[in-house]
Design a protein around this motif. Sequence first.
Motif, PDB file in Angstrom:
ATOM      1  N   ALA A  46       0.821  -1.208   0.000  1.00 43.39           N
ATOM      2  CA  ALA A  46       0.000   0.000   0.000  1.00 43.39           C
ATOM      3  C   ALA A  46       0.857   1.261   0.000  1.00 43.39           C
ATOM      4  CB  ALA A  46      -0.937  -0.008   1.205  1.00 43.39           C
ATOM      5  N   ALA A  47       1.933   1.265   0.782  1.00 40.67           N
ATOM      6  CA  ALA A  47       2.806   2.439   0.856  1.00 40.67           C
ATOM      7  C   ALA A  47       3.445   2.727  -0.497  1.00 40.67           C
ATOM      8  CB  ALA A  47       3.876   2.230   1.913  1.00 40.67           C
ATOM      9  N   HIS A  48       3.799   1.679  -1.219  1.00 41.60           N
ATOM     10  CA  HIS A  48       4.393   1.865  -2.554  1.00 41.60           C
ATOM     11  C   HIS A  48       3.456   2.666  -3.457  1.00 41.60           C
ATOM     12  CE1 HIS A  48       6.169   0.995  -6.449  1.00 41.60           C
ATOM     13  NE2 HIS A  48       5.019   0.497  -6.839  1.00 41.60           N
ATOM     14  N   TYR A  49       2.186   2.302  -3.442  1.00 37.97           N
ATOM     15  CA  TYR A  49       1.236   2.990  -4.317  1.00 37.97           C
ATOM     16  C   TYR A  49       0.852   4.362  -3.776  1.00 37.97           C
ATOM     17  CZ  TYR A  49       0.932  -1.289  -6.992  1.00 37.97           C
ATOM     18  OH  TYR A  49       1.248  -2.364  -7.795  1.00 37.97           O
ATOM     19  N   LEU A  50       0.780   4.499  -2.469  1.00 39.16           N
ATOM     20  CA  LEU A  50       0.490   5.813  -1.897  1.00 39.16           C
ATOM     21  C   LEU A  50       1.562   6.825  -2.272  1.00 39.16           C
ATOM     22  CD1 LEU A  50      -0.936   5.506   1.734  1.00 39.16           C
ATOM     23  CD2 LEU A  50      -1.866   6.824  -0.174  1.00 39.16           C
ATOM     24  N   ALA A  51       2.803   6.363  -2.375  1.00 46.67           N
ATOM     25  CA  ALA A  51       3.908   7.266  -2.714  1.00 46.67           C
ATOM     26  C   ALA A  51       3.722   7.897  -4.082  1.00 46.67           C
ATOM     27  CB  ALA A  51       5.236   6.508  -2.670  1.00 46.67           C
ATOM     28  N   ARG A  52       2.945   7.255  -4.944  1.00 51.64           N
ATOM     29  CA  ARG A  52       2.731   7.763  -6.296  1.00 51.64           C
ATOM     30  C   ARG A  52       1.813   8.975  -6.317  1.00 51.64           C
ATOM     31  NH1 ARG A  52       3.573   3.859 -10.380  1.00 51.64           N
ATOM     32  NH2 ARG A  52       1.854   4.725 -11.602  1.00 51.64           N
ATOM     33  N   HIS A  53       1.085   9.201  -5.236  1.00 52.44           N
ATOM     34  CA  HIS A  53       0.063  10.251  -5.238  1.00 52.44           C
ATOM     35  C   HIS A  53       0.249  11.209  -4.071  1.00 52.44           C
ATOM     36  CE1 HIS A  53      -2.588   8.840  -8.514  1.00 52.44           C
ATOM     37  NE2 HIS A  53      -2.028   7.679  -8.240  1.00 52.44           N
ATOM     38  N   GLN A  54       1.447  11.738  -3.938  1.00 53.59           N
ATOM     39  CA  GLN A  54       1.736  12.697  -2.887  1.00 53.59           C
ATOM     40  C   GLN A  54       1.989  14.080  -3.503  1.00 53.59           C
ATOM     41  OE1 GLN A  54       1.353  11.963   0.363  1.00 53.59           O
ATOM     42  NE2 GLN A  54       0.666   9.983  -0.463  1.00 53.59           N
ATOM     43  N   PRO A  55       1.602  15.140  -2.796  1.00 53.96           N
ATOM     44  CA  PRO A  55       1.691  16.484  -3.377  1.00 53.96           C
ATOM     45  C   PRO A  55       3.074  17.100  -3.366  1.00 53.96           C
ATOM     46  CG  PRO A  55       0.735  16.589  -1.185  1.00 53.96           C
ATOM     47  CD  PRO A  55       0.876  15.136  -1.514  1.00 53.96           C
ATOM     48  N   THR A  56       3.997  16.567  -2.565  1.00 53.94           N
ATOM     49  CA  THR A  56       5.338  17.150  -2.481  1.00 53.94           C
ATOM     50  C   THR A  56       6.396  16.053  -2.545  1.00 53.94           C
ATOM     51  OG1 THR A  56       5.565  16.999  -0.067  1.00 53.94           O
ATOM     52  CG2 THR A  56       4.421  18.959  -0.956  1.00 53.94           C
ATOM     53  N   PRO A  57       7.604  16.389  -3.003  1.00 55.70           N
ATOM     54  CA  PRO A  57       8.687  15.405  -3.011  1.00 55.70           C
ATOM     55  C   PRO A  57       8.997  14.855  -1.623  1.00 55.70           C
ATOM     56  CG  PRO A  57       9.263  17.267  -4.396  1.00 55.70           C
ATOM     57  CD  PRO A  57       8.004  17.648  -3.668  1.00 55.70           C
ATOM     58  N   ARG A  58       8.884  15.689  -0.601  1.00 54.56           N
ATOM     59  CA  ARG A  58       9.183  15.236   0.761  1.00 54.56           C
ATOM     60  C   ARG A  58       8.193  14.168   1.206  1.00 54.56           C
ATOM     61  NH1 ARG A  58      13.707  15.093   3.158  1.00 54.56           N
ATOM     62  NH2 ARG A  58      14.098  17.244   2.474  1.00 54.56           N
ATOM     63  N   GLN A  59       6.916  14.348   0.903  1.00 51.12           N
ATOM     64  CA  GLN A  59       5.925  13.343   1.267  1.00 51.12           C
ATOM     65  C   GLN A  59       6.089  12.073   0.433  1.00 51.12           C
ATOM     66  OE1 GLN A  59       2.861  16.558   0.996  1.00 51.12           O
ATOM     67  NE2 GLN A  59       1.846  15.388   2.599  1.00 51.12           N
ATOM     68  N   THR A  60       6.462  12.264  -0.829  1.00 44.96           N
ATOM     69  CA  THR A  60       6.751  11.091  -1.664  1.00 44.96           C
ATOM     70  C   THR A  60       7.895  10.285  -1.063  1.00 44.96           C
ATOM     71  OG1 THR A  60       6.011  12.235  -3.666  1.00 44.96           O
ATOM     72  CG2 THR A  60       7.476  10.350  -3.964  1.00 44.96           C
ATOM     73  N   LEU A  61       8.938  10.976  -0.636  1.00 42.36           N
ATOM     74  CA  LEU A  61      10.065  10.287  -0.004  1.00 42.36           C
ATOM     75  C   LEU A  61       9.612   9.562   1.257  1.00 42.36           C
ATOM     76  CD1 LEU A  61      13.089   9.670   0.273  1.00 42.36           C
ATOM     77  CD2 LEU A  61      13.333  11.854   1.473  1.00 42.36           C
ATOM     78  N   HIS A  62       8.779  10.235   2.069  1.00 42.99           N
ATOM     79  CA  HIS A  62       8.300   9.611   3.310  1.00 42.99           C
ATOM     80  C   HIS A  62       7.653   8.262   3.035  1.00 42.99           C
ATOM     81  CE1 HIS A  62       6.068   8.918   7.024  1.00 42.99           C
ATOM     82  NE2 HIS A  62       4.986   8.755   6.272  1.00 42.99           N
ATOM     83  N   TRP A  63       6.768   8.213   2.049  1.00 40.64           N
ATOM     84  CA  TRP A  63       6.055   6.963   1.788  1.00 40.64           C
ATOM     85  C   TRP A  63       6.956   5.917   1.148  1.00 40.64           C
ATOM     86  CZ3 TRP A  63       1.960   5.483   4.164  1.00 40.64           C
ATOM     87  CH2 TRP A  63       1.090   6.433   4.709  1.00 40.64           C
ATOM     88  N   ASN A  64       7.900   6.345   0.344  1.00 43.90           N
ATOM     89  CA  ASN A  64       8.859   5.382  -0.205  1.00 43.90           C
ATOM     90  C   ASN A  64       9.744   4.788   0.889  1.00 43.90           C
ATOM     91  OD1 ASN A  64       8.319   5.222  -3.037  1.00 43.90           O
ATOM     92  ND2 ASN A  64       9.130   7.279  -3.291  1.00 43.90           N
ATOM     93  N   LEU A  65      10.150   5.611   1.841  1.00 47.59           N
ATOM     94  CA  LEU A  65      10.933   5.100   2.966  1.00 47.59           C
ATOM     95  C   LEU A  65      10.086   4.193   3.855  1.00 47.59           C
ATOM     96  CD1 LEU A  65      12.989   8.294   3.935  1.00 47.59           C
ATOM     97  CD2 LEU A  65      13.867   6.192   2.889  1.00 47.59           C
ATOM     98  N   GLU A  66       8.834   4.537   4.006  1.00 52.17           N
ATOM     99  CA  GLU A  66       7.909   3.670   4.753  1.00 52.17           C
ATOM    100  C   GLU A  66       7.807   2.304   4.079  1.00 52.17           C
ATOM    101  OE1 GLU A  66       5.398   2.365   7.650  1.00 52.17           O
ATOM    102  OE2 GLU A  66       6.155   4.431   7.651  1.00 52.17           O
ATOM    103  N   CYS A  67       7.704   2.329   2.763  1.00 50.62           N
ATOM    104  CA  CYS A  67       7.629   1.090   1.995  1.00 50.62           C
ATOM    105  C   CYS A  67       8.880   0.249   2.193  1.00 50.62           C
ATOM    106  CB  CYS A  67       7.443   1.432   0.517  1.00 50.62           C
ATOM    107  SG  CYS A  67       7.241   0.015  -0.562  1.00 50.62           S
ATOM    108  N   LEU A  68      10.041   0.883   2.127  1.00 51.37           N
ATOM    109  CA  LEU A  68      11.303   0.166   2.320  1.00 51.37           C
ATOM    110  C   LEU A  68      11.385  -0.419   3.724  1.00 51.37           C
ATOM    111  CD1 LEU A  68      14.149  -0.629   1.371  1.00 51.37           C
ATOM    112  CD2 LEU A  68      14.938   1.630   2.121  1.00 51.37           C
ATOM    113  N   GLY A  69      11.010   0.375   4.726  1.00 50.60           N
ATOM    114  CA  GLY A  69      11.063  -0.113   6.099  1.00 50.60           C
ATOM    115  C   GLY A  69      10.168  -1.316   6.309  1.00 50.60           C
ATOM    116  N   ARG A  70       8.987  -1.290   5.721  1.00 49.51           N
ATOM    117  CA  ARG A  70       8.075  -2.433   5.847  1.00 49.51           C
ATOM    118  C   ARG A  70       8.628  -3.658   5.133  1.00 49.51           C
ATOM    119  NH1 ARG A  70       3.339  -1.754   9.031  1.00 49.51           N
ATOM    120  NH2 ARG A  70       3.214   0.480   9.504  1.00 49.51           N
ATOM    121  N   ALA A  71       9.240  -3.456   3.976  1.00 52.17           N
ATOM    122  CA  ALA A  71       9.848  -4.586   3.263  1.00 52.17           C
ATOM    123  C   ALA A  71      10.942  -5.230   4.111  1.00 52.17           C
ATOM    124  CB  ALA A  71      10.417  -4.122   1.928  1.00 52.17           C
ATOM    125  N   ASP A  72      11.741  -4.402   4.770  1.00 47.73           N
ATOM    126  CA  ASP A  72      12.792  -4.936   5.643  1.00 47.73           C
ATOM    127  C   ASP A  72      12.198  -5.758   6.779  1.00 47.73           C
ATOM    128  OD1 ASP A  72      14.812  -3.790   4.142  1.00 47.73           O
ATOM    129  OD2 ASP A  72      15.010  -2.023   5.425  1.00 47.73           O
TER     130      ASP A  72
END
Length: 221
Positions: A46-72
């Motif tokens: 879910a975090a991977h796809y949420l990252a695609r629809h964020q209004p700022t680069p910082r929020q996009t990064l947040h969700w991508n990092l969330e995705c990575l952390g969950r994968a780990d």
Amino acid sequence: MDPHNPVVQLCARGMRAEAEGRGTDARALFQQAWESAGDDYEACVAAHYLARHQPTPRQTLHWNLECLGRADLVGDDRVTGFYPSLHLNIAKAYGDLDEPGKAREHFELAAAHIDAVPPGQYADWTRMAIAEGLRATGATGPRAADALLTALLTTFRERGDLKALGLILPAYLADLGREEDRVRLATALHMVHAARWLPEDEQHTLGKAISTLTDSSARAA
């Protein structure tokens, strides 16, 4: 991914909405998927796809990092093939935030995991995107042959030589700077050179590019 998983199904519906230009609906479906996630695997998806629809680069990064952390946290074969795209997306987000050092780090991590992606068009696209990022951030370093190859490829395109482009361009675009990639590129160059269908000036430039690339590889070794 399990197509019967409810979170995966929500994300699939979100991707259909995205493809149809319904961005608001897509984001709502991805948000619903995130809120429905029952474990780290589902949250990662879910975090991977949420990252695609964020209004700022910082929020996009947040969700991508969330995705990575969950994968780990998942840490098994279900997520092994995710890592190249995870690090690629993080690298792009850092690039958008003008942090080239961190972008380069994640492009390199993406390259280190690329063999986990099964062969196919998706793997080819991912490899090329990583290679582009590595070149853009200076991770692969300048090569003396690059200027010659870029000029040749431009000439092939302008002249409509699709055969030469088709043999050389995929290997050039997918070069991650590894020895096996250099060998693949050198092999493609040699094949075109040996066929001798190019005009004399292009044949000469191609020979010079092969020699330069070979010399550079020998020095690197």
